[in-house]
Design a protein around this motif. Structure first.
Motif, mmCIF file in Angstrom:
data_model
loop_
_atom_site.group_PDB
_atom_site.id
_atom_site.type_symbol
_atom_site.label_atom_id
_atom_site.label_comp_id
_atom_site.label_asym_id
_atom_site.label_seq_id
_atom_site.Cartn_x
_atom_site.Cartn_y
_atom_site.Cartn_z
ATOM 1 N N GLU A 84 0.920 2.825 5.729
ATOM 2 C CA GLU A 84 1.284 2.153 4.609
ATOM 3 C C GLU A 84 1.399 3.557 3.546
ATOM 4 O OE1 GLU A 84 -1.106 -1.412 1.911
ATOM 5 O OE2 GLU A 84 -1.929 1.014 2.558
ATOM 6 N N ILE A 85 2.758 3.010 2.602
ATOM 7 C CA ILE A 85 2.408 4.053 1.409
ATOM 8 C C ILE A 85 2.716 3.068 0.403
ATOM 9 C CG2 ILE A 85 5.074 5.171 0.412
ATOM 10 C CD1 ILE A 85 6.154 5.260 3.327
ATOM 11 N N ARG A 86 2.568 3.646 -1.151
ATOM 12 C CA ARG A 86 2.058 2.472 -2.213
ATOM 13 C C ARG A 86 2.812 3.688 -3.048
ATOM 14 N NH1 ARG A 86 -1.280 -2.115 -1.238
ATOM 15 N NH2 ARG A 86 -1.793 -1.295 -3.536
ATOM 16 N N VAL A 87 3.588 3.151 -3.952
ATOM 17 C CA VAL A 87 4.306 4.189 -5.192
ATOM 18 C C VAL A 87 3.642 2.935 -6.379
ATOM 19 C CG1 VAL A 87 5.977 4.816 -6.963
ATOM 20 C CG2 VAL A 87 5.733 5.158 -4.075
ATOM 21 N N THR A 88 2.495 3.699 -7.680
ATOM 22 C CA THR A 88 2.168 2.946 -8.689
ATOM 23 C C THR A 88 2.844 3.589 -9.842
ATOM 24 O OG1 THR A 88 -0.096 2.434 -7.233
ATOM 25 C CG2 THR A 88 -0.358 2.304 -9.843
ATOM 26 N N ASP A 89 3.350 2.915 -11.179
ATOM 27 C CA ASP A 89 3.680 3.263 -11.917
ATOM 28 C C ASP A 89 3.676 2.365 -12.962
ATOM 29 O OD1 ASP A 89 5.937 1.027 -12.297
ATOM 30 O OD2 ASP A 89 6.965 1.764 -10.852
ATOM 31 N N GLY A 90 3.335 2.309 -14.079
ATOM 32 C CA GLY A 90 3.418 1.350 -15.374
ATOM 33 C C GLY A 90 3.855 0.455 -15.695
ATOM 34 N N GLY A 91 5.058 -0.408 -14.689
ATOM 35 C CA GLY A 91 5.580 -1.484 -14.317
ATOM 36 C C GLY A 91 6.713 -1.709 -15.385
ATOM 37 N N ALA B 110 14.884 -2.215 5.279
ATOM 38 C CA ALA B 110 15.390 -2.466 6.511
ATOM 39 C C ALA B 110 14.499 -1.014 7.466
ATOM 40 C CB ALA B 110 17.131 -1.626 7.083
ATOM 41 N N LEU B 111 14.241 -0.777 7.131
ATOM 42 C CA LEU B 111 13.180 0.876 7.819
ATOM 43 C C LEU B 111 11.610 0.442 7.777
ATOM 44 C CD1 LEU B 111 14.243 3.713 5.876
ATOM 45 C CD2 LEU B 111 14.784 3.035 8.365
ATOM 46 N N ALA B 112 11.194 -0.692 6.970
ATOM 47 C CA ALA B 112 9.580 -0.978 6.778
ATOM 48 C C ALA B 112 9.323 -2.684 7.844
ATOM 49 C CB ALA B 112 9.234 -1.640 5.838
ATOM 50 N N THR B 113 8.159 -1.975 8.263
ATOM 51 C CA THR B 113 7.927 -4.061 8.465
ATOM 52 C C THR B 113 7.362 -4.786 7.583
ATOM 53 O OG1 THR B 113 5.865 -2.698 8.970
ATOM 54 C CG2 THR B 113 7.341 -2.376 11.100
ATOM 55 N N GLY B 114 7.014 -4.191 6.527
ATOM 56 C CA GLY B 114 5.860 -5.455 5.278
ATOM 57 C C GLY B 114 6.536 -4.471 3.846
ATOM 58 N N TRP B 115 7.086 -4.972 3.192
ATOM 59 C CA TRP B 115 6.818 -4.145 1.701
ATOM 60 C C TRP B 115 6.525 -5.651 0.581
ATOM 61 C CZ3 TRP B 115 9.834 -5.259 -2.876
ATOM 62 C CH2 TRP B 115 10.709 -6.377 -2.761
ATOM 63 N N LEU C 254 -2.245 -2.828 -15.924
ATOM 64 C CA LEU C 254 -2.080 -1.516 -16.189
ATOM 65 C C LEU C 254 -0.843 -1.219 -15.558
ATOM 66 C CD1 LEU C 254 -5.538 0.429 -14.959
ATOM 67 C CD2 LEU C 254 -5.105 0.068 -17.207
ATOM 68 N N GLY C 255 0.376 -1.714 -15.091
ATOM 69 C CA GLY C 255 0.934 -1.651 -13.903
ATOM 70 C C GLY C 255 1.468 -2.297 -12.639
ATOM 71 N N GLN C 256 2.108 -1.700 -11.900
ATOM 72 C CA GLN C 256 2.808 -2.068 -10.848
ATOM 73 C C GLN C 256 2.347 -0.953 -9.361
ATOM 74 O OE1 GLN C 256 6.557 -4.061 -11.133
ATOM 75 N NE2 GLN C 256 7.647 -2.151 -10.585
ATOM 76 N N CYS C 257 2.924 -1.855 -8.175
ATOM 77 C CA CYS C 257 2.330 -0.636 -6.957
ATOM 78 C C CYS C 257 3.259 -1.349 -6.154
ATOM 79 C CB CYS C 257 0.871 -0.765 -6.756
ATOM 80 S SG CYS C 257 1.146 -0.425 -4.941
ATOM 81 N N VAL C 258 4.409 -0.723 -6.062
ATOM 82 C CA VAL C 258 5.462 -1.268 -4.758
ATOM 83 C C VAL C 258 5.127 -0.525 -3.462
ATOM 84 C CG1 VAL C 258 7.143 -1.798 -3.922
ATOM 85 C CG2 VAL C 258 7.412 -1.395 -6.140
ATOM 86 N N TRP C 259 4.817 -1.228 -2.269
ATOM 87 C CA TRP C 259 4.135 -0.500 -1.179
ATOM 88 C C TRP C 259 4.954 -1.471 -0.039
ATOM 89 C CZ3 TRP C 259 3.339 -5.081 2.371
ATOM 90 C CH2 TRP C 259 2.997 -5.806 2.274
ATOM 91 N N ALA C 260 5.089 -0.194 0.841
ATOM 92 C CA ALA C 260 5.399 -0.407 2.742
ATOM 93 C C ALA C 260 4.259 -0.260 3.453
ATOM 94 C CB ALA C 260 7.078 -0.088 2.178
ATOM 95 N N THR C 261 4.781 -0.977 4.824
ATOM 96 C CA THR C 261 4.757 -0.259 5.829
ATOM 97 C C THR C 261 5.228 -0.439 6.567
ATOM 98 O OG1 THR C 261 4.301 -2.841 6.235
ATOM 99 C CG2 THR C 261 2.614 -1.711 5.289
ATOM 100 N N LEU C 262 5.033 0.787 8.003
ATOM 101 C CA LEU C 262 5.745 0.611 8.523
ATOM 102 C C LEU C 262 4.718 1.315 10.287
ATOM 103 C CD1 LEU C 262 7.468 4.401 9.292
ATOM 104 C CD2 LEU C 262 6.432 3.600 6.725
#
Length: 132
Positions: A80-87, A112-117, A124-132
């Motif tokens: 799982e990869i998670r990127v958190t920013d201020g939104g 296309a690369l991930a099994t889900g996102w 505080l902001g947002q987190c965009v995540w992806a799994t593979l």
């Protein structure tokens, strides 16, 4: 009988700048090199780069002008990869880019690369995540 879940997790805080994607890619590749196949590592690096690049281009930074990049490798071999920013005012969404467009493909590549996102928001902001 109890089972223990083995989880390995890493986190790096990078500048809210194009060089942040460079730092995140190299750190992720270094930490996961011995744990993933070459193809899977390439996919993970591409996903992290796209998510950080999108955060730099489209979102506000976290306090300190940074972005948080975290990843964890679960016992079932899910990454799982998670990127958190201020939104941002408009949330991340897939776009259809024209063949000659120079941008607009980031989340399409991730999808296309991930099994889900997905996207999670809090105060505080947002987190965009992806799994593979």
């Amino acid at each position: 009988m109890s089972t223990t879940v083995a989880e390995r997790a890493w986190c790096v805080v990078v500048p809210h700048h194009a060089r942040g994607a460079h730092v995140a890619r190299h750190r992720l590749a270094h930490e996961l090199d011995a744990l993933l196949t070459e193809d899977r590592l390439d996919d993970a690096v591409a996903i992290a780069a796209e998510l950080v690049g999108n955060a730099v281009r489209h979102a506000a930074p976290l306090p300190g002008d940074v972005i948080r990049v975290a990843w964890r490798l679960l016992d079932d071999d899910t990454l799982e990869i998670r990127v958190t920013d201020g939104g941002s005012a408009a949330g991340p969404e897939l776009r259809v880019a024209a063949p000659d467009a120079i941008d607009g493909r980031g989340l399409t590549i991730v999808a296309a690369l991930a099994t889900g996102w997905g996207v999670e928001r809090d105060g505080l902001g947002q987190c965009v995540w992806a799994t593979l």
